[in-house]
Write a protein that holds these residues in place. Structure first.
Motif, short mmCIF file in Angstrom:
data_model
loop_
_atom_site.label_atom_id
_atom_site.label_comp_id
_atom_site.label_asym_id
_atom_site.label_seq_id
_atom_site.Cartn_x
_atom_site.Cartn_y
_atom_site.Cartn_z
N GLN A 241 33.82 29.25 42.25
CA GLN A 241 34.22 28.87 43.82
C GLN A 241 32.96 29.10 44.33
OE1 GLN A 241 38.41 28.15 44.75
NE2 GLN A 241 38.69 30.13 43.47
N TYR A 275 36.78 34.61 36.33
CA TYR A 275 36.74 34.08 38.10
C TYR A 275 36.05 35.07 38.54
CZ TYR A 275 41.16 32.38 35.74
OH TYR A 275 42.41 31.81 35.41
N LEU A 279 39.90 36.99 40.80
CA LEU A 279 41.47 36.65 41.19
C LEU A 279 41.48 37.38 42.16
CD1 LEU A 279 42.72 34.72 38.39
CD2 LEU A 279 41.74 33.17 40.93
N ARG A 283 47.66 38.01 41.52
CA ARG A 283 47.25 36.98 40.95
C ARG A 283 47.24 37.82 39.09
NH1 ARG A 283 49.32 32.26 38.32
NH2 ARG A 283 47.58 32.35 36.63
N ASP A 284 46.21 38.86 39.56
CA ASP A 284 45.11 39.00 38.44
C ASP A 284 46.14 39.69 37.44
OD1 ASP A 284 42.90 38.69 36.81
OD2 ASP A 284 43.51 41.22 36.67
N THR A 287 49.10 38.18 35.72
CA THR A 287 48.94 37.75 34.32
C THR A 287 48.58 38.43 33.27
OG1 THR A 287 46.84 37.96 34.59
CG2 THR A 287 47.21 35.39 35.02
N VAL A 416 44.95 29.52 44.78
CA VAL A 416 43.45 30.59 44.96
C VAL A 416 42.08 29.26 45.35
CG1 VAL A 416 41.85 32.15 44.06
CG2 VAL A 416 44.73 32.21 43.29
N TRP A 421 47.25 25.56 39.92
CA TRP A 421 48.11 26.48 38.63
C TRP A 421 49.02 25.27 38.13
CZ3 TRP A 421 44.24 30.07 37.47
CH2 TRP A 421 43.94 30.62 38.78
N SER B 388 41.32 45.21 42.33
CA SER B 388 40.26 44.31 42.41
C SER B 388 38.93 44.81 41.43
CB SER B 388 39.92 44.13 44.22
OG SER B 388 41.08 44.09 44.31
N ARG B 393 40.60 46.45 36.97
CA ARG B 393 41.92 45.53 37.46
C ARG B 393 43.26 46.15 37.56
NH1 ARG B 393 41.59 41.72 40.34
NH2 ARG B 393 40.33 39.57 39.86
#
Lengths: 451, 451
Positions: A241, A275, A279, A283-284, A287, A416, A421, B388, B393
């Motif tokens: 992004q 990403y 992310l 959110r991460d 998942t 995001v 999603w 982050s 992660r």
């Protein structure tokens, strides 16, 4: 070596959610491209011809309340017809005894039946306390999400027979063992469908109808209509992004620049895309914790639906396993017999490691025990282990373990930046069903390009 | 554009496990390359200089029973010294009252203390029933793995105070809420450490000692010793296995051909690498369900350890949050004061979404409440949100939800062809600790190149 293209929106994943989303965007004049990792569209709906019949290797049933998929079928000129249910169902006990029964609950003995009825009633009552838009926000959410479905079953059912049947129901609905599911998730799924009967029933429930040409035919027609907007064999590796847009990069280095990206793959697979920027933590982490259920579906064809002659419906439940359930999936005409069987949860995992020959023998043995020796010699036979499909990695849907909804559920649907999603898991109605996928695809399209 | 290189073994991930593995292989004459995604080695040990002091932003404590990390430190010429513990610890109640206490358990009222003591005793007793090599195989494994730690706490503790303290202990040890952990996993972690006291204690426990120059200094020395065998900024994207070997491809297209690959990253990150052929269903599904814990660690430096003057140890527990615990992490000389604080579990998730300024203010406010206004004006301040960090992660370690160990645990350590798995999560001793990482790295090296 690398190529650059532009689009208004890139949709990642040509399952039903991605297809519906792309189709709707295209109809609104949006330049859309749909990138699919597999060589064919359809995602968790999939099928092929077996002995000249279109058979579904993935999702195939629809039922009342699933308005969007009925509307889609009507629009695409695909007719629905009732699943065959006439005749007696059978239950195989853990000891291997095969008993006939009518309706949804087999003869388990009066106390076990009371157990099951009580559990159904309580699940329906609990479901009414859950807001499907915000399952984490209910006053009893922490309590429900702090325990496994296993703990609840053990507390609710007073008999071993009742417990075993509820275990089987869990395996059939969630494709996992009761230890793996949060009670809140179980209750949310009931709420998202309307009632426990809506999940489990044929007539009046989610297994009521089938589609001419199979559910995968819907996906195929949408893909056909989208034409060159669908790019097959194009696994997405990275989504970047930046200020002016987003760039989606596929495995071969092709770059797609767009204003919006819709990620319409399952939560664990969404987590496997890179990403940039990374992310947000919530959110991460979400998942990381939503595993897919485990299911192997098999399809066996016969010259005719011979079980009907014996007064059987073709529907069976097995406490012995490895098939959790079977259904008559013969063509509407009845000129040929087709049985489908599902090994789900723990039995699916046991089977996954075996050789194809061993698995086939084991599953045909299981069909023979339920429907007699004729079932063991089909004219055609196919199976699919959904957990071994590289770009699906499980079915029917992702399963929320305890704590996931209340700790991180708010990150499930929240966009995001330019990334939205979709996928059946993001739907507050009919989570995990084709209907949920259709709704999620429509919702993502509406968020990006409102009418 | 792409480059090809050869090695005997490619190790993926230069955390402590990968470093130890590569180092041991190299000493045995094996040509090894270590590919690290981040710009520096160390993984979940990490650090830098703050006000001229080496501070650890990641794992930093070691203790009795962690023989391999003490041996490694000795070999690398790094000396251990005791964590500062003199003085009173403090507990902040949910209402914000700050109470002093000695030892590991604060003054909670006699019934709550009985609760906590009973819970500790029961966990230790349960731990003795678990084989850390095969946690899924015990006679009570299904029962333990069928419930959350939350359910067990609610059943075990009779008082609200006892329950809240056990919640806090869970947050401190597993960096998550009790709803998210399988009771079997909690018990396994106790077993893998030896006892609950081994996990929680300073003297005699896992927080007994620190290392001169910080734990990240161990990683740095290993990386220095490995020299050009370590490739930084080289995220691994794909591992292809073929008849004659394996090919590891990094983000820039460089290919490393080797006879063996050791994947020494956390289970969720291991799941995000592309494998060709795809991994077996059980291994893949396991990586879908082992989320990392959530922790933000902050480090604040002061001209001197002023809390010691007030008779405080610097160790605090907070039921109010967002800091779950703090520890005096001043240099051995005591010529400067350093406090470290950990926001873990739910509070870490709340903080992750805030602005850096807001987070800093919130955490310094929390320190001030515990140690007085002086704590609010440090000369230096740093924090790290491990969830982050793109190629970590989460921390301290992956958390097994209910059902994961018994359904899929056997796939955690089992090699897949030429691929071996390392990382603290694969260790049957000191899972989640630096010691576990060291042991796992040694084990992977021994499996590939036995002495």
């Amino acid at each position: 070596m690398s190529h650059h293209h532009d689009a208004d929106v890139v949709v990642v994943g040509a399952g039903m959610a991605g297809l519906v989303c792309a189709d709707r965007l295209r109809l609104r004049g949006v330049r859309v491209v749909l990138l699919e990792a597999e060589p064919q569209a359809g995602g968790r709906t999939a099928g092929l011809d077996l002995d000249g019949e279109a058979v579904d290797l993935g999702g195939q049933f629809i039922g009342p309340g699933q308005d969007r998929v009925y509307a889609l079928a009507a629009e695409l000129g695909v007719r629905a017809f009732p699943t065959h249910t006439a005749g007696a169902n059978v239950l195989e006990t853990e000891a291997g005894e095969v008993r006939r029964f009518r309706g949804m609950v087999p003869k388990l003995g009066p106390l076990a039946l009371l157990d099951v009825a009580r559990a159904q009633r309580r699940l329906d009552r609990l479901a009414r306390t859950v807001d499907p838009e915000r399952p984490w926000a209910g006053t009893n959410a922490a309590t429900l999400d702090g325990q496994t479905f296993r703990s609840w079953i053990d507390r609710t059912a007073k008999t071993a027979g009742g417990r075993r049947f509820l275990d089987l129901a869990c395996r059939a609905i969630w494709c996992c063992e009761p230890s793996e599911v949060s009670l809140l998730h179980a209750v949310f799924m009931v709420r998202a469908a309307g009632s426990i009967a809506a999940l489990t029933d044929f007539e009046g429930g989610a297994q009521q109808d089938r589609l001419d040409g199979g559910a995968h035919g819907l996906a195929q027609r949408l893909a056909d209509r989208l034409g060159t907007a669908v790019r097959l064999g194009a696994p997405v590796r990275r989504i970047t992004q930046h200020e002016s847009g987003a760039t989606v990069t596929t495995a071969d280095g092709t770059e797609w620049c767009a204003g919006h990206v819709v990620v319409a793959v399952t939560p664990p697979l969404a987590g496997r895309i890179e990403y940039d920027p990374p992310l947000p933590a919530d959110r991460d982490n979400l998942t990381q914790r939503l595993p897919m259920g485990s299911v192997i579906k098999c399809v066996a064809t016969y010259p005719e639906p011979f079980w009907r002659r014996a007064g059987l419906s073709g529907a069976a439940l097995s406490l012995r396993g490895p098939l959790t359930l079977t259904v008559d999936s013969s063509p509407r005409s009845g000129h040929r017999g087709i049985l489908i069987g599902f090994a789900t949860g723990s039995p699916a995992r046991d089977l996954a490691g075996r050789t194809p020959a061993d698995r086939r023998t084991t599953l045909l043995d299981a069909l023979s025990r339920l429907f007699g020796p004729e079932a063991g010699t089909p004219t055609g036979y196919l199976e699919r282990d959904w957990n071994s499909v590289a770009f699906t990695r499980g079915a029917y849907a992702a399963v929320f373990p305890p704590g996931a909804w209340t700790q991180l559920g708010a990150a499930l649907r929240k966009p995001v930046g330019r990334i939205h999603w979709a996928g059946s898991e993001t739907s507050s109605r009919w989570y995990g069903y084709i209907e949920g996928a259709v709704r999620s695809g429509e919702a993502a399209a509406d968020a990006i390009a409102p009418t």
